[in-house]
Design a protein around this motif. Sequence first.
Motif, PDB file in Angstrom:
ATOM      1  N   HIS A 160       4.693   9.226   1.050  1.00 26.02           N
ATOM      2  CA  HIS A 160       3.234   9.327   1.088  1.00 26.02           C
ATOM      3  C   HIS A 160       2.627   7.951   0.901  1.00 26.02           C
ATOM      4  O   HIS A 160       3.029   7.199   0.007  1.00 26.02           O
ATOM      5  CB  HIS A 160       2.719  10.250  -0.020  1.00 26.02           C
ATOM      6  CG  HIS A 160       2.729  11.694   0.357  1.00 26.02           C
ATOM      7  ND1 HIS A 160       2.007  12.209   1.411  1.00 26.02           N
ATOM      8  CD2 HIS A 160       3.383  12.755  -0.190  1.00 26.02           C
ATOM      9  CE1 HIS A 160       2.210  13.519   1.504  1.00 26.02           C
ATOM     10  NE2 HIS A 160       3.041  13.865   0.552  1.00 26.02           N
ATOM     11  N   GLN A 161       1.644   7.636   1.726  1.00 31.74           N
ATOM     12  CA  GLN A 161       0.916   6.387   1.581  1.00 31.74           C
ATOM     13  C   GLN A 161      -0.470   6.605   0.974  1.00 31.74           C
ATOM     14  O   GLN A 161      -1.056   5.673   0.434  1.00 31.74           O
ATOM     15  CB  GLN A 161       0.756   5.708   2.954  1.00 31.74           C
ATOM     16  CG  GLN A 161       2.015   5.071   3.494  1.00 31.74           C
ATOM     17  CD  GLN A 161       3.059   6.099   3.885  1.00 31.74           C
ATOM     18  OE1 GLN A 161       2.781   7.021   4.644  1.00 31.74           O
ATOM     19  NE2 GLN A 161       4.254   5.955   3.368  1.00 31.74           N
TER      20      GLN A 161
ATOM     21  N   ASP B   4       1.985  -0.719  10.578  1.00 23.98           N
ATOM     22  CA  ASP B   4       1.504   0.523  11.178  1.00 23.98           C
ATOM     23  C   ASP B   4       2.609   1.550  11.394  1.00 23.98           C
ATOM     24  O   ASP B   4       2.379   2.577  12.048  1.00 23.98           O
ATOM     25  CB  ASP B   4       0.798   0.236  12.508  1.00 23.98           C
ATOM     26  CG  ASP B   4      -0.715   0.244  12.357  1.00 23.98           C
ATOM     27  OD1 ASP B   4      -1.196   0.597  11.262  1.00 23.98           O
ATOM     28  OD2 ASP B   4      -1.421  -0.098  13.319  1.00 23.98           O
ATOM     29  N   PHE B   5       3.796   1.314  10.870  1.00 28.41           N
ATOM     30  CA  PHE B   5       4.867   2.308  10.905  1.00 28.41           C
ATOM     31  C   PHE B   5       5.129   2.778   9.484  1.00 28.41           C
ATOM     32  O   PHE B   5       5.543   1.988   8.622  1.00 28.41           O
ATOM     33  CB  PHE B   5       6.154   1.711  11.490  1.00 28.41           C
ATOM     34  CG  PHE B   5       6.077   1.441  12.972  1.00 28.41           C
ATOM     35  CD1 PHE B   5       5.750   2.457  13.855  1.00 28.41           C
ATOM     36  CD2 PHE B   5       6.358   0.180  13.475  1.00 28.41           C
ATOM     37  CE1 PHE B   5       5.682   2.212  15.225  1.00 28.41           C
ATOM     38  CE2 PHE B   5       6.292  -0.071  14.840  1.00 28.41           C
ATOM     39  CZ  PHE B   5       5.950   0.958  15.712  1.00 28.41           C
ATOM     40  N   PHE B   6       4.889   4.061   9.235  1.00 29.85           N
ATOM     41  CA  PHE B   6       5.137   4.598   7.895  1.00 29.85           C
ATOM     42  C   PHE B   6       5.506   6.070   7.985  1.00 29.85           C
ATOM     43  O   PHE B   6       5.360   6.702   9.031  1.00 29.85           O
ATOM     44  CB  PHE B   6       3.933   4.374   6.974  1.00 29.85           C
ATOM     45  CG  PHE B   6       2.597   4.474   7.638  1.00 29.85           C
ATOM     46  CD1 PHE B   6       1.958   5.701   7.781  1.00 29.85           C
ATOM     47  CD2 PHE B   6       1.963   3.343   8.118  1.00 29.85           C
ATOM     48  CE1 PHE B   6       0.716   5.798   8.386  1.00 29.85           C
ATOM     49  CE2 PHE B   6       0.714   3.424   8.718  1.00 29.85           C
ATOM     50  CZ  PHE B   6       0.090   4.656   8.857  1.00 29.85           C
ATOM     51  N   TYR B   7       5.987   6.607   6.871  1.00 26.15           N
ATOM     52  CA  TYR B   7       6.647   7.909   6.892  1.00 26.15           C
ATOM     53  C   TYR B   7       5.719   9.051   7.277  1.00 26.15           C
ATOM     54  O   TYR B   7       6.128   9.976   7.987  1.00 26.15           O
ATOM     55  CB  TYR B   7       7.272   8.202   5.524  1.00 26.15           C
ATOM     56  CG  TYR B   7       8.314   9.299   5.564  1.00 26.15           C
ATOM     57  CD1 TYR B   7       9.626   9.014   5.941  1.00 26.15           C
ATOM     58  CD2 TYR B   7       8.002  10.626   5.253  1.00 26.15           C
ATOM     59  CE1 TYR B   7      10.585  10.012   5.997  1.00 26.15           C
ATOM     60  CE2 TYR B   7       8.955  11.623   5.303  1.00 26.15           C
ATOM     61  CZ  TYR B   7      10.247  11.311   5.682  1.00 26.15           C
ATOM     62  OH  TYR B   7      11.196  12.298   5.735  1.00 26.15           O
TER      63      TYR B   7
ATOM     64  N   ALA C  54      -4.595 -11.427  -3.700  1.00 27.46           N
ATOM     65  CA  ALA C  54      -4.948 -10.010  -3.637  1.00 27.46           C
ATOM     66  C   ALA C  54      -4.807  -9.525  -2.203  1.00 27.46           C
ATOM     67  O   ALA C  54      -5.018 -10.290  -1.258  1.00 27.46           O
ATOM     68  CB  ALA C  54      -6.375  -9.787  -4.127  1.00 27.46           C
ATOM     69  N   LEU C  55      -4.453  -8.272  -2.041  1.00 23.62           N
ATOM     70  CA  LEU C  55      -4.347  -7.644  -0.726  1.00 23.62           C
ATOM     71  C   LEU C  55      -5.513  -6.684  -0.574  1.00 23.62           C
ATOM     72  O   LEU C  55      -5.821  -5.916  -1.493  1.00 23.62           O
ATOM     73  CB  LEU C  55      -3.020  -6.890  -0.608  1.00 23.62           C
ATOM     74  CG  LEU C  55      -2.740  -6.141   0.690  1.00 23.62           C
ATOM     75  CD1 LEU C  55      -2.623  -7.106   1.852  1.00 23.62           C
ATOM     76  CD2 LEU C  55      -1.458  -5.313   0.568  1.00 23.62           C
ATOM     77  N   TRP C  56      -6.202  -6.733   0.562  1.00 19.79           N
ATOM     78  CA  TRP C  56      -7.375  -5.880   0.774  1.00 19.79           C
ATOM     79  C   TRP C  56      -6.957  -4.599   1.489  1.00 19.79           C
ATOM     80  O   TRP C  56      -6.414  -4.651   2.581  1.00 19.79           O
ATOM     81  CB  TRP C  56      -8.413  -6.630   1.616  1.00 19.79           C
ATOM     82  CG  TRP C  56      -9.749  -5.940   1.624  1.00 19.79           C
ATOM     83  CD1 TRP C  56     -10.101  -4.869   2.388  1.00 19.79           C
ATOM     84  CD2 TRP C  56     -10.889  -6.260   0.833  1.00 19.79           C
ATOM     85  NE1 TRP C  56     -11.402  -4.500   2.128  1.00 19.79           N
ATOM     86  CE2 TRP C  56     -11.914  -5.339   1.175  1.00 19.79           C
ATOM     87  CE3 TRP C  56     -11.150  -7.239  -0.126  1.00 19.79           C
ATOM     88  CZ2 TRP C  56     -13.178  -5.370   0.584  1.00 19.79           C
ATOM     89  CZ3 TRP C  56     -12.409  -7.271  -0.716  1.00 19.79           C
ATOM     90  CH2 TRP C  56     -13.402  -6.342  -0.365  1.00 19.79           C
ATOM     91  N   GLY C  57      -7.214  -3.472   0.832  1.00 23.35           N
ATOM     92  CA  GLY C  57      -6.978  -2.183   1.468  1.00 23.35           C
ATOM     93  C   GLY C  57      -5.781  -1.439   0.910  1.00 23.35           C
ATOM     94  O   GLY C  57      -4.638  -1.856   1.097  1.00 23.35           O
ATOM     95  N   ALA C  58      -6.035  -0.323   0.215  1.00 19.69           N
ATOM     96  CA  ALA C  58      -4.963   0.484  -0.381  1.00 19.69           C
ATOM     97  C   ALA C  58      -4.698   1.743   0.427  1.00 19.69           C
ATOM     98  O   ALA C  58      -4.229   2.747  -0.115  1.00 19.69           O
ATOM     99  CB  ALA C  58      -5.318   0.847  -1.828  1.00 19.69           C
ATOM    100  N   GLY C  59      -4.993   1.667   1.725  1.00 22.70           N
ATOM    101  CA  GLY C  59      -4.648   2.779   2.606  1.00 22.70           C
ATOM    102  C   GLY C  59      -3.220   2.652   3.085  1.00 22.70           C
ATOM    103  O   GLY C  59      -2.413   1.886   2.545  1.00 22.70           O
ATOM    104  N   ALA C  60      -2.896   3.396   4.130  1.00 23.72           N
ATOM    105  CA  ALA C  60      -1.507   3.431   4.606  1.00 23.72           C
ATOM    106  C   ALA C  60      -1.013   2.059   5.047  1.00 23.72           C
ATOM    107  O   ALA C  60       0.146   1.700   4.801  1.00 23.72           O
ATOM    108  CB  ALA C  60      -1.387   4.423   5.764  1.00 23.72           C
ATOM    109  N   LYS C  61      -1.874   1.271   5.690  1.00 25.27           N
ATOM    110  CA  LYS C  61      -1.463  -0.058   6.147  1.00 25.27           C
ATOM    111  C   LYS C  61      -1.152  -0.970   4.962  1.00 25.27           C
ATOM    112  O   LYS C  61      -0.148  -1.692   4.962  1.00 25.27           O
ATOM    113  CB  LYS C  61      -2.561  -0.674   7.024  1.00 25.27           C
ATOM    114  CG  LYS C  61      -2.863   0.094   8.304  1.00 25.27           C
ATOM    115  CD  LYS C  61      -4.114  -0.473   8.986  1.00 25.27           C
ATOM    116  CE  LYS C  61      -4.564   0.358  10.167  1.00 25.27           C
ATOM    117  NZ  LYS C  61      -3.753   0.125  11.366  1.00 25.27           N
ATOM    118  N   GLY C  62      -2.040  -0.966   3.956  1.00 23.86           N
ATOM    119  CA  GLY C  62      -1.818  -1.802   2.785  1.00 23.86           C
ATOM    120  C   GLY C  62      -0.585  -1.397   2.004  1.00 23.86           C
ATOM    121  O   GLY C  62       0.182  -2.252   1.544  1.00 23.86           O
TER     122      GLY C  62
END
Length: 356
Positions: free
Chosen positions: A27-28, A215-218, A306-314
Amino acid sequence: MNRMNECPICGSKALVPFLKRERVPVHQNIVIRDQRSAVETPCDDLTLAVCEECGFVFNQSFNPAKLRYGETYDNTQTCSAAFEEYLDELAQHMTGEKGVSNCRVVEVGCGKGLFLRKLVEPSDLGNVGHGFDPSYVGQPTDLDGRLSFERRYFDSTCHDATADVIVCRHVIEHVPEPLTLLRAVRRAVADSPRAQVFFETPCIEWILTNQVLWDFFYEHCSYFTAQSLTTAFELSGFQVNGVRHVFGGQYLWLEATLSQGHRTIAKNPGAVPALARTFAAAESGLKSSYENMLRTLTEKGPGKVALWGAGAKGVTFANLVDPCRRWIACIVDLNPAKQGSFLPGTGHPVVSYTQL
Protein backbone atom coordinates in the motif's frame (compact mmCIF):
# COMPACT_ATOMS: atom_id res chain seq x y z
CA MET A 1 -6.92 -17.24 -15.78
CA ASN A 2 -3.30 -17.75 -14.72
CA ARG A 3 -1.78 -14.30 -14.35
CA MET A 4 1.69 -15.83 -14.47
CA ASN A 5 1.33 -17.29 -17.94
CA GLU A 6 -1.43 -15.45 -19.83
CA CYS A 7 -2.25 -11.84 -20.59
CA PRO A 8 -5.34 -10.89 -18.52
CA ILE A 9 -6.63 -8.85 -21.47
CA CYS A 10 -6.10 -10.85 -24.67
CA GLY A 11 -5.07 -14.26 -23.27
CA SER A 12 -1.75 -14.32 -25.12
CA LYS A 13 1.19 -16.24 -23.71
CA ALA A 14 3.67 -13.92 -25.45
CA LEU A 15 4.74 -12.27 -22.20
CA VAL A 16 8.12 -10.67 -21.50
CA PRO A 17 9.03 -9.83 -17.87
CA PHE A 18 11.06 -6.61 -17.75
CA LEU A 19 11.09 -5.27 -14.18
CA LYS A 20 11.56 -6.98 -10.81
CA ARG A 21 11.53 -5.18 -7.47
CA GLU A 22 11.57 -7.22 -4.30
CA ARG A 23 9.64 -6.41 -1.14
CA VAL A 24 7.87 -3.19 -2.06
CA PRO A 25 5.07 -1.88 0.21
CA VAL A 26 1.75 -3.28 -0.93
CA HIS A 27 0.00 0.00 0.00
CA GLN A 28 1.23 3.47 -0.87
CA ASN A 29 -1.75 5.47 0.40
CA ILE A 30 -2.44 3.98 3.82
CA VAL A 31 -2.16 6.58 6.59
CA ILE A 32 0.04 5.10 9.34
CA ARG A 33 0.43 6.98 12.62
CA ASP A 34 3.48 5.34 14.17
CA GLN A 35 6.89 4.88 12.63
CA ARG A 36 7.45 1.25 13.59
CA SER A 37 4.18 0.16 11.99
CA ALA A 38 5.10 2.13 8.88
CA VAL A 39 8.46 0.38 8.58
CA GLU A 40 6.84 -3.01 9.17
CA THR A 41 4.06 -2.46 6.61
CA PRO A 42 3.26 -5.55 4.49
CA CYS A 43 5.46 -5.94 1.40
CA ASP A 44 5.51 -8.14 -1.68
CA ASP A 45 7.32 -8.41 -5.01
CA LEU A 46 6.68 -6.37 -8.14
CA THR A 47 7.25 -8.40 -11.33
CA LEU A 48 6.13 -6.48 -14.39
CA ALA A 49 5.59 -8.19 -17.74
CA VAL A 50 4.47 -6.82 -21.09
CA CYS A 51 2.21 -8.63 -23.54
CA GLU A 52 3.81 -8.52 -26.96
CA GLU A 53 0.46 -8.97 -28.70
CA CYS A 54 -1.66 -6.20 -27.13
CA GLY A 55 0.83 -4.07 -25.15
CA PHE A 56 -0.80 -4.60 -21.74
CA VAL A 57 1.58 -4.47 -18.76
CA PHE A 58 0.81 -6.19 -15.45
CA ASN A 59 2.34 -7.43 -12.21
CA GLN A 60 2.73 -11.19 -12.41
CA SER A 61 3.41 -11.36 -8.65
CA PHE A 62 0.27 -9.46 -7.63
CA ASN A 63 -1.74 -10.95 -4.77
CA PRO A 64 -5.06 -9.09 -4.18
CA ALA A 65 -5.46 -10.77 -0.78
CA LYS A 66 -2.65 -8.59 0.55
CA LEU A 67 -4.58 -5.35 -0.08
CA ARG A 68 -6.91 -3.75 2.46
CA TYR A 69 -8.75 -0.65 1.26
CA GLY A 70 -10.65 1.02 4.09
CA GLU A 71 -11.04 4.24 6.04
CA THR A 72 -7.27 4.59 6.60
CA TYR A 73 -6.71 4.62 2.83
CA ASP A 74 -6.39 8.18 1.52
CA ASN A 75 -5.33 9.09 -2.01
CA THR A 76 -6.98 12.53 -2.01
CA GLN A 77 -5.28 14.80 -4.54
CA THR A 78 -7.54 17.83 -4.43
CA CYS A 79 -5.46 19.53 -1.73
CA SER A 80 -3.47 20.61 -4.78
CA ALA A 81 -5.04 23.68 -6.43
CA ALA A 82 -3.68 22.55 -9.80
CA PHE A 83 -5.30 19.13 -9.52
CA GLU A 84 -8.56 20.65 -8.31
CA GLU A 85 -8.59 22.84 -11.42
CA TYR A 86 -7.96 19.77 -13.58
CA LEU A 87 -10.95 17.96 -12.01
CA ASP A 88 -13.14 20.99 -12.63
CA GLU A 89 -12.15 20.86 -16.30
CA LEU A 90 -13.03 17.15 -16.49
CA ALA A 91 -16.42 17.74 -14.86
CA GLN A 92 -17.10 20.63 -17.24
CA HIS A 93 -16.18 18.43 -20.20
CA MET A 94 -18.67 15.78 -19.09
CA THR A 95 -21.56 18.11 -18.23
CA GLY A 96 -20.95 20.58 -21.07
CA GLU A 97 -19.46 18.88 -24.10
CA LYS A 98 -20.79 15.36 -23.41
CA GLY A 99 -24.23 16.40 -22.17
CA VAL A 100 -24.22 14.68 -18.78
CA SER A 101 -27.37 16.24 -17.34
CA ASN A 102 -30.63 14.81 -16.00
CA CYS A 103 -28.73 11.53 -15.63
CA ARG A 104 -28.20 8.88 -13.02
CA VAL A 105 -24.42 8.90 -12.61
CA VAL A 106 -22.60 5.98 -10.97
CA GLU A 107 -18.96 6.45 -9.99
CA VAL A 108 -16.95 3.27 -9.56
CA GLY A 109 -14.22 3.89 -6.99
CA CYS A 110 -15.44 7.31 -5.89
CA GLY A 111 -12.89 7.78 -3.09
CA LYS A 112 -14.24 10.46 -0.75
CA GLY A 113 -16.83 11.43 -3.37
CA LEU A 114 -15.28 14.74 -4.41
CA PHE A 115 -15.50 14.28 -8.19
CA LEU A 116 -19.00 12.80 -8.14
CA ARG A 117 -20.12 15.78 -6.09
CA LYS A 118 -18.94 18.11 -8.88
CA LEU A 119 -21.31 16.32 -11.28
CA VAL A 120 -24.30 16.36 -8.94
CA GLU A 121 -24.06 19.44 -6.70
CA PRO A 122 -25.14 22.04 -9.31
CA SER A 123 -28.92 21.57 -9.08
CA ASP A 124 -29.52 22.98 -12.56
CA LEU A 125 -27.79 19.90 -14.04
CA GLY A 126 -30.52 17.61 -12.71
CA ASN A 127 -28.10 14.74 -12.05
CA VAL A 128 -28.29 12.21 -9.25
CA GLY A 129 -25.17 10.30 -8.21
CA HIS A 130 -24.30 7.02 -6.57
CA GLY A 131 -20.73 6.20 -5.55
CA PHE A 132 -19.03 2.93 -4.66
CA ASP A 133 -15.80 2.78 -2.66
CA PRO A 134 -14.70 0.80 0.43
CA SER A 135 -12.57 3.78 1.52
CA TYR A 136 -15.46 6.29 1.44
CA VAL A 137 -15.80 8.34 4.62
CA GLY A 138 -18.89 10.44 5.23
CA GLN A 139 -22.68 10.37 5.31
CA PRO A 140 -24.35 7.73 3.12
CA THR A 141 -26.63 10.37 1.53
CA ASP A 142 -26.37 14.09 0.84
CA LEU A 143 -27.88 16.89 -1.25
CA ASP A 144 -31.44 15.95 -0.25
CA GLY A 145 -30.91 12.38 -1.44
CA ARG A 146 -29.51 13.29 -4.86
CA LEU A 147 -26.09 11.96 -3.81
CA SER A 148 -25.56 8.58 -2.16
CA PHE A 149 -22.65 6.28 -1.38
CA GLU A 150 -21.94 2.64 -0.60
CA ARG A 151 -18.80 1.65 1.28
CA ARG A 152 -18.08 -1.39 -0.87
CA TYR A 153 -16.48 -2.49 -4.13
CA PHE A 154 -18.44 -2.23 -7.35
CA ASP A 155 -18.85 -5.70 -8.85
CA SER A 156 -21.34 -8.08 -10.44
CA THR A 157 -23.45 -8.14 -7.24
CA CYS A 158 -24.42 -4.47 -7.65
CA HIS A 159 -27.69 -5.32 -9.36
CA ASP A 160 -29.41 -2.04 -8.47
CA ALA A 161 -26.61 0.13 -9.87
CA THR A 162 -28.38 0.92 -13.12
CA ALA A 163 -26.95 4.04 -14.69
CA ASP A 164 -27.12 6.47 -17.60
CA VAL A 165 -23.48 7.41 -17.02
CA ILE A 166 -20.63 5.53 -15.40
CA VAL A 167 -17.39 7.24 -14.52
CA CYS A 168 -14.39 5.36 -13.19
CA ARG A 169 -11.20 7.27 -12.47
CA HIS A 170 -7.97 5.61 -11.37
CA VAL A 171 -9.52 2.28 -10.43
CA ILE A 172 -8.91 -0.14 -13.30
CA GLU A 173 -5.13 -0.04 -12.70
CA HIS A 174 -5.82 -1.54 -9.25
CA VAL A 175 -7.79 -4.46 -10.72
CA PRO A 176 -5.96 -7.70 -11.60
CA GLU A 177 -8.73 -8.90 -13.94
CA PRO A 178 -9.85 -5.73 -15.77
CA LEU A 179 -12.35 -7.52 -18.04
CA THR A 180 -14.34 -8.64 -14.99
CA LEU A 181 -14.76 -5.03 -13.91
CA LEU A 182 -15.66 -3.85 -17.41
CA ARG A 183 -18.29 -6.56 -17.86
CA ALA A 184 -19.87 -5.58 -14.53
CA VAL A 185 -19.97 -1.98 -15.80
CA ARG A 186 -21.63 -3.14 -19.01
CA ARG A 187 -24.35 -4.94 -17.07
CA ALA A 188 -25.05 -1.73 -15.14
CA VAL A 189 -25.79 0.19 -18.35
CA ALA A 190 -27.39 -2.66 -20.31
CA ASP A 191 -30.87 -1.10 -20.03
CA SER A 192 -29.64 2.33 -21.12
CA PRO A 193 -28.68 1.94 -24.81
CA ARG A 194 -27.42 5.54 -24.97
CA ALA A 195 -25.38 5.27 -21.78
CA GLN A 196 -21.96 6.88 -21.67
CA VAL A 197 -18.92 5.42 -19.94
CA PHE A 198 -15.86 7.45 -18.93
CA PHE A 199 -12.62 5.86 -17.66
CA GLU A 200 -9.32 7.41 -16.61
CA THR A 201 -6.08 5.55 -15.89
CA PRO A 202 -2.30 6.16 -16.03
CA CYS A 203 -0.63 5.80 -19.42
CA ILE A 204 2.11 3.16 -19.42
CA GLU A 205 3.61 4.61 -22.60
CA TRP A 206 4.13 7.97 -20.85
CA ILE A 207 5.78 6.26 -17.86
CA LEU A 208 8.16 4.23 -20.00
CA THR A 209 9.00 7.00 -22.45
CA ASN A 210 9.84 9.43 -19.65
CA GLN A 211 11.49 6.68 -17.56
CA VAL A 212 9.53 7.61 -14.43
CA LEU A 213 10.89 5.22 -11.79
CA TRP A 214 8.35 6.21 -9.14
CA ASP A 215 5.25 5.40 -11.21
CA PHE A 216 5.51 1.62 -10.74
CA PHE A 217 4.10 0.39 -7.44
CA TYR A 218 2.21 -2.54 -6.00
CA GLU A 219 -1.29 -1.06 -5.84
CA HIS A 220 -1.15 -0.61 -9.61
CA CYS A 221 -1.19 -4.13 -11.01
CA SER A 222 -2.52 -3.23 -14.49
CA TYR A 223 -1.04 -0.66 -16.89
CA PHE A 224 -2.59 0.39 -20.20
CA THR A 225 -1.76 2.05 -23.47
CA ALA A 226 -4.54 3.70 -25.46
CA GLN A 227 -4.53 0.58 -27.67
CA SER A 228 -4.67 -2.04 -24.89
CA LEU A 229 -7.38 -0.08 -23.05
CA THR A 230 -9.38 -0.01 -26.29
CA THR A 231 -8.91 -3.77 -26.69
CA ALA A 232 -10.16 -4.39 -23.15
CA PHE A 233 -13.31 -2.33 -23.73
CA GLU A 234 -14.03 -3.93 -27.10
CA LEU A 235 -13.70 -7.40 -25.58
CA SER A 236 -16.21 -6.35 -22.90
CA GLY A 237 -18.92 -5.23 -25.30
CA PHE A 238 -18.24 -1.52 -25.70
CA GLN A 239 -17.64 0.76 -28.64
CA VAL A 240 -14.73 3.05 -27.91
CA ASN A 241 -15.49 6.55 -29.17
CA GLY A 242 -12.18 8.08 -28.22
CA VAL A 243 -9.08 7.85 -26.04
CA ARG A 244 -7.04 10.96 -25.37
CA HIS A 245 -4.05 11.87 -23.24
CA VAL A 246 -4.83 14.22 -20.35
CA PHE A 247 -3.05 15.83 -17.38
CA GLY A 248 0.13 16.54 -19.29
CA GLY A 249 0.03 13.15 -21.00
CA GLN A 250 0.24 11.16 -17.75
CA TYR A 251 -3.30 9.78 -17.95
CA LEU A 252 -5.61 8.25 -20.54
CA TRP A 253 -9.23 9.41 -20.74
CA LEU A 254 -11.50 6.93 -22.55
CA GLU A 255 -15.09 7.49 -23.65
CA ALA A 256 -17.28 4.57 -24.70
CA THR A 257 -20.84 3.50 -25.40
CA LEU A 258 -22.47 0.10 -25.79
CA SER A 259 -21.42 -1.65 -28.97
CA GLN A 260 -24.09 -2.45 -31.52
CA GLY A 261 -23.89 -5.67 -33.51
CA HIS A 262 -20.61 -7.33 -34.48
CA ARG A 263 -17.54 -6.19 -32.57
CA THR A 264 -14.13 -5.80 -34.17
CA ILE A 265 -11.36 -6.40 -31.67
CA ALA A 266 -8.17 -4.45 -32.33
CA LYS A 267 -4.85 -5.61 -30.85
CA ASN A 268 -1.81 -3.41 -31.25
CA PRO A 269 1.21 -3.55 -28.91
CA GLY A 270 2.70 -0.41 -30.43
CA ALA A 271 6.08 0.67 -29.09
CA VAL A 272 5.52 -0.58 -25.54
CA PRO A 273 7.53 -3.85 -25.70
CA ALA A 274 10.58 -1.95 -26.98
CA LEU A 275 10.07 0.87 -24.45
CA ALA A 276 9.87 -1.69 -21.65
CA ARG A 277 13.21 -3.20 -22.62
CA THR A 278 14.80 0.26 -22.75
CA PHE A 279 13.38 1.12 -19.32
CA ALA A 280 14.71 -2.12 -17.83
CA ALA A 281 18.20 -1.41 -19.14
CA ALA A 282 18.15 2.13 -17.73
CA GLU A 283 16.54 1.57 -14.31
CA SER A 284 19.66 0.75 -12.29
CA GLY A 285 21.54 3.78 -13.61
CA LEU A 286 18.60 6.10 -12.99
CA LYS A 287 18.25 4.86 -9.42
CA SER A 288 21.97 5.39 -8.77
CA SER A 289 21.83 8.93 -10.15
CA TYR A 290 19.04 9.88 -7.75
CA GLU A 291 20.88 8.28 -4.84
CA ASN A 292 24.02 10.25 -5.71
CA MET A 293 22.02 13.46 -5.97
CA LEU A 294 20.50 12.97 -2.51
CA ARG A 295 23.86 12.03 -1.02
CA THR A 296 25.47 15.16 -2.43
CA LEU A 297 22.63 17.42 -1.27
CA THR A 298 22.75 15.95 2.23
CA GLU A 299 26.52 15.97 2.68
CA LYS A 300 27.39 19.21 0.89
CA GLY A 301 24.16 21.21 0.76
CA PRO A 302 23.23 24.12 3.00
CA GLY A 303 20.48 22.24 4.83
CA LYS A 304 18.37 19.12 5.13
CA VAL A 305 16.54 17.50 2.21
CA ALA A 306 12.75 17.22 2.07
CA LEU A 307 10.68 15.31 -0.49
CA TRP A 308 7.43 16.91 -1.67
CA GLY A 309 4.41 14.63 -1.84
CA ALA A 310 3.44 11.65 0.33
CA GLY A 311 1.27 10.02 -2.30
CA ALA A 312 2.08 6.88 -4.24
CA LYS A 313 4.86 8.54 -6.26
CA GLY A 314 6.59 9.94 -3.17
CA VAL A 315 6.29 6.67 -1.28
CA THR A 316 7.76 4.74 -4.20
CA PHE A 317 10.63 7.20 -4.74
CA ALA A 318 11.60 7.19 -1.05
CA ASN A 319 11.52 3.39 -0.87
CA LEU A 320 13.68 3.14 -3.98
CA VAL A 321 16.41 5.65 -3.13
CA ASP A 322 16.33 6.14 0.66
CA PRO A 323 14.89 3.01 2.30
CA CYS A 324 16.89 3.53 5.52
CA ARG A 325 16.12 7.27 5.96
CA ARG A 326 19.74 8.32 5.44
CA TRP A 327 19.23 11.37 3.23
CA ILE A 328 15.60 12.55 3.20
CA ALA A 329 14.65 14.28 6.46
CA CYS A 330 10.89 14.40 5.89
CA ILE A 331 8.08 14.26 3.35
CA VAL A 332 5.91 17.35 2.82
CA ASP A 333 2.24 16.90 1.95
CA LEU A 334 -0.61 19.40 1.63
CA ASN A 335 -3.21 16.82 2.75
CA PRO A 336 -3.92 17.47 6.47
CA ALA A 337 -5.00 13.83 6.88
CA LYS A 338 -1.46 12.66 6.03
CA GLN A 339 0.44 15.19 8.13
CA GLY A 340 1.72 13.58 11.31
CA SER A 341 1.85 10.14 9.73
CA PHE A 342 4.81 8.07 8.50
CA LEU A 343 5.63 6.82 5.02
CA PRO A 344 4.84 3.12 4.36
CA GLY A 345 8.03 1.08 4.09
CA THR A 346 10.61 3.71 5.07
CA GLY A 347 9.00 5.41 8.05
CA HIS A 348 9.87 8.95 6.91
CA PRO A 349 7.77 11.51 8.84
CA VAL A 350 5.10 13.36 6.85
CA VAL A 351 4.80 17.05 7.71
CA SER A 352 3.04 20.23 6.63
CA TYR A 353 4.99 22.72 4.54
CA THR A 354 4.70 25.11 7.50
CA GLN A 355 7.04 22.85 9.50
CA LEU A 356 9.92 23.35 7.05
